[in-house]
Motif scaffolding. Structure first.
Motif, PDB file in Angstrom:
ATOM      1  N   ALA A  59       1.127  -1.206   0.024  1.00 22.88           N
ATOM      2  CA  ALA A  59       0.210   0.049   0.048  1.00 22.88           C
ATOM      3  C   ALA A  59       1.072   1.059   0.140  1.00 22.88           C
ATOM      4  CB  ALA A  59      -1.041   0.014   1.322  1.00 22.88           C
ATOM      5  N   GLU A  60       2.181   1.059   0.180  1.00 18.34           N
ATOM      6  CA  GLU A  60       2.950   2.350  -0.302  1.00 18.34           C
ATOM      7  C   GLU A  60       3.505   2.810  -0.614  1.00 18.34           C
ATOM      8  OE1 GLU A  60       6.284   1.780   3.715  1.00 18.34           O
ATOM      9  OE2 GLU A  60       3.754   1.299   5.155  1.00 18.34           O
ATOM     10  N   PRO A 120      15.748  -6.218  16.586  1.00 19.47           N
ATOM     11  CA  PRO A 120      15.126  -7.591  17.204  1.00 19.47           C
ATOM     12  C   PRO A 120      15.748  -8.662  17.023  1.00 19.47           C
ATOM     13  CG  PRO A 120      13.510  -6.149  15.612  1.00 19.47           C
ATOM     14  CD  PRO A 120      15.150  -5.496  15.112  1.00 19.47           C
ATOM     15  N   ALA A 121      15.741  -9.283  17.956  1.00 20.75           N
ATOM     16  CA  ALA A 121      17.228 -11.023  18.199  1.00 20.75           C
ATOM     17  C   ALA A 121      16.372 -12.056  17.161  1.00 20.75           C
ATOM     18  CB  ALA A 121      16.537 -10.839  19.483  1.00 20.75           C
ATOM     19  N   PHE A 122      14.445 -11.856  16.720  1.00 13.34           N
ATOM     20  CA  PHE A 122      13.743 -12.338  16.030  1.00 13.34           C
ATOM     21  C   PHE A 122      14.127 -12.485  14.652  1.00 13.34           C
ATOM     22  CE2 PHE A 122       9.907 -10.981  14.516  1.00 13.34           C
ATOM     23  CZ  PHE A 122       9.842 -10.168  14.684  1.00 13.34           C
TER      24      PHE A 122
ATOM     25  N   MET B 115      12.348 -12.697  22.693  1.00 14.39           N
ATOM     26  CA  MET B 115      13.390 -12.321  21.158  1.00 14.39           C
ATOM     27  C   MET B 115      12.765 -11.712  20.830  1.00 14.39           C
ATOM     28  SD  MET B 115      16.396 -14.645  20.454  1.00 14.39           S
ATOM     29  CE  MET B 115      17.073 -16.477  20.892  1.00 14.39           C
ATOM     30  N   TRP B 116      11.460 -10.916  21.543  1.00 22.44           N
ATOM     31  CA  TRP B 116      11.294 -10.105  20.600  1.00 22.44           C
ATOM     32  C   TRP B 116      11.883  -8.758  20.233  1.00 22.44           C
ATOM     33  CZ3 TRP B 116       5.572 -11.042  19.410  1.00 22.44           C
ATOM     34  CH2 TRP B 116       4.769 -12.195  19.985  1.00 22.44           C
ATOM     35  N   PHE B 117      10.874  -7.500  20.174  1.00 21.89           N
ATOM     36  CA  PHE B 117      11.031  -6.206  19.454  1.00 21.89           C
ATOM     37  C   PHE B 117      12.706  -5.662  20.421  1.00 21.89           C
ATOM     38  CE2 PHE B 117       7.798  -6.190  16.872  1.00 21.89           C
ATOM     39  CZ  PHE B 117       8.475  -6.176  14.928  1.00 21.89           C
ATOM     40  N   CYS B 214      -1.842   5.282   4.139  1.00 19.50           N
ATOM     41  CA  CYS B 214      -1.664   3.793   3.717  1.00 19.50           C
ATOM     42  C   CYS B 214      -0.402   3.282   4.222  1.00 19.50           C
ATOM     43  CB  CYS B 214      -1.202   3.469   2.138  1.00 19.50           C
ATOM     44  SG  CYS B 214      -2.402   4.373   1.413  1.00 19.50           S
ATOM     45  N   TRP B 215       0.267   3.888   4.815  1.00 16.80           N
ATOM     46  CA  TRP B 215       1.549   3.259   5.675  1.00 16.80           C
ATOM     47  C   TRP B 215       0.525   2.182   7.095  1.00 16.80           C
ATOM     48  CZ3 TRP B 215       6.303   6.730   7.392  1.00 16.80           C
ATOM     49  CH2 TRP B 215       6.492   7.068   6.443  1.00 16.80           C
ATOM     50  N   ILE B 216       1.053   1.201   6.953  1.00 14.04           N
ATOM     51  CA  ILE B 216       1.478   0.379   8.254  1.00 14.04           C
ATOM     52  C   ILE B 216       1.869   1.109   9.724  1.00 14.04           C
ATOM     53  CG2 ILE B 216       2.058  -1.850   9.465  1.00 14.04           C
ATOM     54  CD1 ILE B 216       3.010  -3.029   6.513  1.00 14.04           C
ATOM     55  N   HIS B 217       3.034   1.527   9.589  1.00 12.44           N
ATOM     56  CA  HIS B 217       3.388   2.161  10.829  1.00 12.44           C
ATOM     57  C   HIS B 217       3.648   3.275  10.052  1.00 12.44           C
ATOM     58  CE1 HIS B 217       4.690  -1.926  12.349  1.00 12.44           C
ATOM     59  NE2 HIS B 217       5.758  -2.030  10.835  1.00 12.44           N
ATOM     60  N   GLY B 218       2.934   4.161  10.893  1.00  7.70           N
ATOM     61  CA  GLY B 218       3.509   5.513  11.442  1.00  7.70           C
ATOM     62  C   GLY B 218       3.911   7.071  12.202  1.00  7.70           C
ATOM     63  N   HIS B 303      -7.043  -6.319   1.355  1.00 11.78           N
ATOM     64  CA  HIS B 303      -7.094  -6.943   2.864  1.00 11.78           C
ATOM     65  C   HIS B 303      -5.933  -7.261   3.566  1.00 11.78           C
ATOM     66  CE1 HIS B 303      -7.959 -10.522   5.708  1.00 11.78           C
ATOM     67  NE2 HIS B 303      -8.560  -9.534   6.154  1.00 11.78           N
ATOM     68  N   LEU B 304      -5.359  -7.100   4.598  1.00  8.93           N
ATOM     69  CA  LEU B 304      -3.468  -8.258   5.150  1.00  8.93           C
ATOM     70  C   LEU B 304      -4.107  -8.773   6.089  1.00  8.93           C
ATOM     71  CD1 LEU B 304      -1.481  -7.632   5.012  1.00  8.93           C
ATOM     72  CD2 LEU B 304      -0.690  -5.117   5.917  1.00  8.93           C
ATOM     73  N   THR B 322       0.972 -10.802  12.679  1.00  6.32           N
ATOM     74  CA  THR B 322       1.892  -9.985  11.567  1.00  6.32           C
ATOM     75  C   THR B 322       2.563 -10.192  11.402  1.00  6.32           C
ATOM     76  OG1 THR B 322       0.990  -7.852  12.631  1.00  6.32           O
ATOM     77  CG2 THR B 322      -0.286  -8.332  11.150  1.00  6.32           C
ATOM     78  N   ILE B 323       3.744 -10.073  13.238  1.00 10.19           N
ATOM     79  CA  ILE B 323       5.297 -10.862  13.720  1.00 10.19           C
ATOM     80  C   ILE B 323       5.125 -11.784  13.250  1.00 10.19           C
ATOM     81  CG2 ILE B 323       6.506 -10.304  15.529  1.00 10.19           C
ATOM     82  CD1 ILE B 323       4.833  -8.136  16.521  1.00 10.19           C
ATOM     83  N   ILE B 344      -4.449  -1.404   7.894  1.00  8.44           N
ATOM     84  CA  ILE B 344      -4.570  -0.569   7.287  1.00  8.44           C
ATOM     85  C   ILE B 344      -5.029  -1.150   6.811  1.00  8.44           C
ATOM     86  CG2 ILE B 344      -3.635   1.051   6.036  1.00  8.44           C
ATOM     87  CD1 ILE B 344      -3.136   1.812   8.556  1.00  8.44           C
ATOM     88  N   ALA B 346      -5.965  -0.443   2.721  1.00  4.83           N
ATOM     89  CA  ALA B 346      -5.619   0.378   2.517  1.00  4.83           C
ATOM     90  C   ALA B 346      -5.780   0.908   0.566  1.00  4.83           C
ATOM     91  CB  ALA B 346      -4.070   0.939   2.277  1.00  4.83           C
TER      92      ALA B 346
END
Lengths: 378, 378
Positions: A59-60, A120-122, B115-117, B214-218, B303-304, B322-323, B344, B346
């Motif tokens: 979408a970007e 991020p580690a993962f 092991m997350w962000f 349209c961005w996923i992250h803002g 659709h995502l 989504t991760i 989103i 979009a």
């Protein structure tokens, strides 16, 4: 855009020297450094040969094409497609590199990636699993060479950021008094700094009072500041991606001799370090100067290595010896931007102090970017 | 403190089931979950057998002892000592585990790590290098089991956090008009939310207007909001460590039919998902419901996957498909707290929408934690 093209060319020459077929850009700082624009969770590949490849959410598409001009952009609809796109790109890069001098099909080719706090580690583990044909290595040997020395535009942005930190510290001084909480102060400081253009801070606002002034890392919570407290305040706003770092310690009320001794020792360490911050010196050497002063004052056991670190698009950049001890031996160059005053000088169970500013390395010592007052009494 | 002791006991039972000799705690969320207090860059080891071990900077000794009571605390003066302390502790844990049923000296023992962000890649690699006698694995099989289902106190904190997000959104609605920038709005929203007790946000304040909707992250930058824009606003304050997530989309001026269609479709997706959010359902199933609605409306390709995710001490918790796409098959349980409206919807080159709230899973569907209005016209 000229400067960005040059940075990419320099990075590519360094990659070829290091035998890397490319760098996987996963962090905002590297992305801004190479492409001059910001986005959250950017993904791009800079190959050792040829043009960068961007991997973006579909979408970007229109927006990113207009931001980046005629770049090669690959789009994904979900995370599986994104990973597939990365793997496919590296397969192409391996084939391309095999025809170049210095690269051999018999050796697992290297791919560089930033491995600092924002990676991020993962994702690193996932990358390794999905790309067994390459060897993932830290991108530091390429990126440090480029990013340690700042150009005038970068220095100016760090200076602007440091000016915003100074406005935040002014606000703190207007409001600091017994009974206030760190959170109340942080709320007002954040507002002041955002109004002046800061997009936020690169570490949580650090307002540690009383025994918590000993902490290396800080927070601003709901504990009340009391008369007699040492209060360590460390502000790290960001301006146009560039970080600042301004720390001051205040005594609420009349300072005790022990508090004064810590403060005066820190002033001496900072002054000696500033004079010694010339091209060719190492952070290890700066630490030894600091340790010498602490030893003279009988405070040797309270000295912690890591008095200075690089600063720029990351809050703590190479050399950053408190994160990576082997950085102690990196030789500092002219036009590097460094903090002085990073570590806490703290007596366990009593309290700690920190005074920190940002300096440009010149042949005559550190040139302070914003000369903020050193007062400490409240 | 009772609740924390119980959590540790449950974690230890799960570790033994998983054949882990311990979990290395490296993140603030796990630390707060087990010990009820916060600190920046905490390091602790929870063994499968015996008491937790804390590894702290030596100047924090008195303070941490008073915070944690009679815990075993090891202190370091520099980063090398810290690593040595970790390695030594795991050697002891291996010896201890070898005497326990289910653990064998012939098998490399497992150590769990988040092991997350928030886990920096370089620390994971460093841990592996310094502890070759263990096998580092994600701690998710232990931690998910514990953390996915929330207790009443946790639910209440997330509700408080979501109320703060609502105050931020109220402020946005007071100020939103053409000519304002995302940064100006974010400044005022941040101030409002911090005054209400938020320690900050878990993601940058997301105010994306025009094509960037349209961005996923803002992000919230210096571009002016224009008449006719779709504006996606996503607020993620934290309160006492717990995260909120409130997103709304506004049309500045008179909505176009296409804008209305996107908004109404999102409303339908959210409503159907909310009703379907009952114990036993999977996020994959929720996505299929959303896709069905998009297909009916001729919006299938926009659709995502990932309409819902867990939320708690982390902004995005298990299930977070989504991760980690394999989370699509995790079965949702009663008393989980989930968002609805994550992705989103979009149309590239045109604009996107998102409406997101936080729900408690009940046998009758999602119970909204804070019922915030769905208006969108400006």
């Amino acid at each position: 855009m000229k400067i960005y093209g040059k940075r990419i060319e320099k990075a590519q020459a360094l990659m070829r020297e290091q035998g890397m077929i490319g760098i996987m850009v996963m962090t905002r700082d590297d992305y801004q450094y190479f492409f001059g624009e910001t986005r959250v969770q950017p993904r791009a590949i800079i190959p050792a040969f040829g043009e960068p490849v961007f991997i973006c959410f579909k979408a970007e598409e229109d927006e990113i094409r207009s931001a980046l001009g005629g770049a090669e952009v690959k789009f994904f609809g979900h995370v599986g497609e994104q990973m597939f796109s990365v793997t496919k790109t590296f397969k192409t890069l391996i084939e391309r590199a095999n025809h170049e001098p210095g690269f051999s099909p018999d050796v697992k080719p290297k791919v560089g990636m930033q491995m600092w706090f924002q990676t991020p580690a993962f994702l690193v583990d996932l990358f390794r699993k999905l790309n067994p044909q390459v060897q993932l290595v830290p991108s530091d040997p390429v990126m440090d060479e480029l990013r340690m020395v700042k150009d005038p535009e970068e220095i100016e942005k760090i200076r602007q950021s440091q000016k915003i930190a100074a406005l935040g510290m002014d606000r703190l001084k207007e409001l600091l008094e017994p009974g206030k909480t760190g959170h109340e102060l942080a709320t007002e400081i954040t507002y002041t700094m955002m109004k002046a253009g800061s997009s936020g801070t690169s570490t949580p606002i650090h307002i540690n009072s009383g025994i918590r002034s000993c902490w290396i890392h800080g927070k601003a919570d709901h504990e009340e500041i009391k008369d007699g407290d040492l209060v360590v305040v460390d502000l790290t706003p960001k301006f146009q991606g560039y970080c600042a770092n301004l720390a001051r310690t205040f005594v609420v009320g009349e300072p005790e001799p022990q508090q004064l001794k810590l403060i005066e020792t820190y002033f001496e360490i900072n002054k000696a370090t500033r004079e010694a911050l010339i091209p060719g010196v190492t952070v290890g050497r700066l630490d030894r100067i600091g340790r010498g002063i602490c030893t003279e004052k009988g405070l040797k056991e309270y000295h912690l290595n890591g008095i200075s670190h690089g600063i720029g698009l990351r809050f703590e950049e190479t050399p950053a010896s408190t994160i990576l001890p082997n950085h102690r031996t990196i030789k500092i160059k002219e036009d590097m931007v460094m903090t002085i005053g990073h570590t806490i000088l703290a007596i366990p169970g009593y309290g700690g102090v920190r005074f920190e500013d940002v300096y440009l390395v010149t042949p005559d010592g550190g040139e302070i970017l914003v000369d903020y007052p050193l007062d400490y009494e409240f």
